[in-house]
Design a protein around this motif. Structure first.
Motif, PDB file in Angstrom:
ATOM      1  N   MET A 174       0.843  -1.181   0.000  1.00 13.33           N
ATOM      2  CA  MET A 174       0.000   0.000   0.000  1.00 13.33           C
ATOM      3  C   MET A 174       0.882   1.237   0.000  1.00 13.33           C
ATOM      4  SD  MET A 174      -3.039  -0.885   2.731  1.00 13.33           S
ATOM      5  CE  MET A 174      -1.925  -0.792   4.122  1.00 13.33           C
ATOM      6  N   GLU A 175       0.297   2.363  -0.379  1.00 14.87           N
ATOM      7  CA  GLU A 175       1.012   3.635  -0.319  1.00 14.87           C
ATOM      8  C   GLU A 175       0.020   4.752  -0.004  1.00 14.87           C
ATOM      9  OE1 GLU A 175       2.820   3.921  -4.161  1.00 14.87           O
ATOM     10  OE2 GLU A 175       1.063   4.863  -5.080  1.00 14.87           O
ATOM     11  N   ILE A 176       0.576   5.863   0.455  1.00 20.59           N
ATOM     12  CA  ILE A 176      -0.258   7.044   0.685  1.00 20.59           C
ATOM     13  C   ILE A 176      -0.638   7.624  -0.666  1.00 20.59           C
ATOM     14  CG2 ILE A 176      -0.349   9.350   1.700  1.00 20.59           C
ATOM     15  CD1 ILE A 176       1.718   8.443   3.736  1.00 20.59           C
ATOM     16  N   VAL A 177      -1.903   7.897  -0.856  1.00 19.30           N
ATOM     17  CA  VAL A 177      -2.368   8.443  -2.137  1.00 19.30           C
ATOM     18  C   VAL A 177      -1.716   9.805  -2.365  1.00 19.30           C
ATOM     19  CG1 VAL A 177      -4.374   9.233  -3.452  1.00 19.30           C
ATOM     20  CG2 VAL A 177      -4.554   7.218  -1.961  1.00 19.30           C
ATOM     21  N   SER A 178      -1.076   9.948  -3.510  1.00 22.52           N
ATOM     22  CA  SER A 178      -0.359  11.193  -3.805  1.00 22.52           C
ATOM     23  C   SER A 178      -1.182  12.161  -4.639  1.00 22.52           C
ATOM     24  CB  SER A 178       0.951  10.875  -4.544  1.00 22.52           C
ATOM     25  OG  SER A 178       0.688  10.169  -5.754  1.00 22.52           O
ATOM     26  N   ASP A 179      -2.318  11.710  -5.153  1.00 18.80           N
ATOM     27  CA  ASP A 179      -3.145  12.572  -6.005  1.00 18.80           C
ATOM     28  C   ASP A 179      -3.641  13.769  -5.196  1.00 18.80           C
ATOM     29  OD1 ASP A 179      -5.359  13.666  -7.562  1.00 18.80           O
ATOM     30  OD2 ASP A 179      -5.188  11.848  -8.776  1.00 18.80           O
ATOM     31  N   SER A 180      -3.302  14.946  -5.659  1.00 19.31           N
ATOM     32  CA  SER A 180      -3.647  16.176  -4.927  1.00 19.31           C
ATOM     33  C   SER A 180      -5.139  16.459  -4.920  1.00 19.31           C
ATOM     34  CB  SER A 180      -2.894  17.368  -5.528  1.00 19.31           C
ATOM     35  OG  SER A 180      -3.235  17.532  -6.897  1.00 19.31           O
ATOM     36  N   ARG A 181      -5.895  15.719  -5.722  1.00 18.19           N
ATOM     37  CA  ARG A 181      -7.343  15.939  -5.734  1.00 18.19           C
ATOM     38  C   ARG A 181      -8.009  15.433  -4.451  1.00 18.19           C
ATOM     39  NH1 ARG A 181      -8.702  13.457 -11.565  1.00 18.19           N
ATOM     40  NH2 ARG A 181      -6.807  12.281 -11.032  1.00 18.19           N
ATOM     41  N   LEU A 182      -7.341  14.525  -3.757  1.00 14.82           N
ATOM     42  CA  LEU A 182      -7.887  14.071  -2.477  1.00 14.82           C
ATOM     43  C   LEU A 182      -7.445  15.030  -1.381  1.00 14.82           C
ATOM     44  CD1 LEU A 182      -7.568  10.176  -2.463  1.00 14.82           C
ATOM     45  CD2 LEU A 182      -9.456  11.616  -3.171  1.00 14.82           C
ATOM     46  N   PRO A 183      -8.394  15.603  -0.668  1.00 23.05           N
ATOM     47  CA  PRO A 183      -8.061  16.624   0.336  1.00 23.05           C
ATOM     48  C   PRO A 183      -7.321  16.041   1.541  1.00 23.05           C
ATOM     49  CG  PRO A 183     -10.375  16.034   0.478  1.00 23.05           C
ATOM     50  CD  PRO A 183      -9.845  15.338  -0.739  1.00 23.05           C
ATOM     51  N   SER A 184      -6.596  16.901   2.239  1.00 19.15           N
ATOM     52  CA  SER A 184      -5.891  16.485   3.448  1.00 19.15           C
ATOM     53  C   SER A 184      -6.887  16.076   4.522  1.00 19.15           C
ATOM     54  CB  SER A 184      -5.013  17.628   3.968  1.00 19.15           C
ATOM     55  OG  SER A 184      -4.025  17.968   3.023  1.00 19.15           O
TER      56      SER A 184
END
Length: 224
Positions: A174-184
């Motif tokens: 697994m990895e942390i989603v890097s897509d900036s479209r997903l908000p913090s």
């Protein structure tokens, strides 16, 4: 606080020595179902059992909301719960960042609707994910609901959906989603709560061992 903690521990030792019946029986502990917490919890239990071999420990894992109800019903004596650190900062053991997790190279679907895998029931992480996405004007849909976090993690690894977990739950595959479209996402806090009745001496002793172990773990992570 450090000196006060030592004094309280000494009082517990004296009570145990002169009134051993106060440090026996069974302590029922509720633990929020975050897998990465069970390693430090096991270390704490090993230390506690060595100190108090006459005490039995029963662990019940579950959602924070369910454990809180169990506490109020006095079915458990103490519980390790997730709380919102912005609303409840008293006696926090640690805070963790919530993260979006996915399989490697996952991408937001062309529809723009975020597929979610969640633990069934009163899952605060699911609620946080939906509310955070809604606030950002992003739609989501729950594609898989599982009764255990382990099942959710396997769904994420397979690339069927994303999920929200504390950063300590990030695992291989697994990895942390890097897509900036997903908000913090916000932070989540961890604390020990007791039932409304006066906790037993054994329950208070166990709580202090768990607290010390988790704080030591947090200090070690900060120094790395």
């Amino acid at each position: 606080m450090e000196r006060a903690s030592k004094v309280v521990s000494l009082v517990d030792e004296m009570e145990s020595a002169f009134r051993p019946e106060l440090s026996s029986g069974t302590v029922v502990v509720g633990v929020v179902d975050d897998s990465y917490l069970f390693a430090p919890l096991t270390r704490a239990l090993a230390e506690f059992v060595e100190r108090r071999p006459t005490v039995n420990v029963e662990i019940r894992a579950g959602m924070s909301a369910d454990l809180l109800r169990e506490l109020k019903a006095r079915n458990i004596e103490l519980a390790l719960l997730r709380v919102d650190p912005d609303l409840d900062r008293s006696n926090l053991l640690q805070t963790s960042r919530l993260i979006w997790v996915s399989c490697p190279n996952w991408q937001v679907p062309s529809s723009g609707i975020i597929p979610l895998a969640v633990v069934g029931g009163t899952c605060n992480y699911h609620k946080t994910a939906v509310e955070t996405l809604r606030s950002a004007g992003i739609q989501s849909r729950r594609v898989v609901t599982c009764s255990s976090l382990e099942g959710v993690m396997e769904v994420v690894r397979a690339g069927l959906a994303v999920s929200v977990v504390p950063e300590g739950e990030l695992r291989a595959g697994m990895e942390i989603v890097s897509d900036s479209r997903l908000p913090s996402l916000p932070y989540t806090g961890l604390k020990i709560s007791f039932s409304e009745q006066e906790p037993s001496l054994a329950a208070k002793q166990l709580a202090r061992v768990i607290e010390s172990t988790l704080q030591t773990q947090g200090a070690s992570r900060r120094s790395e």
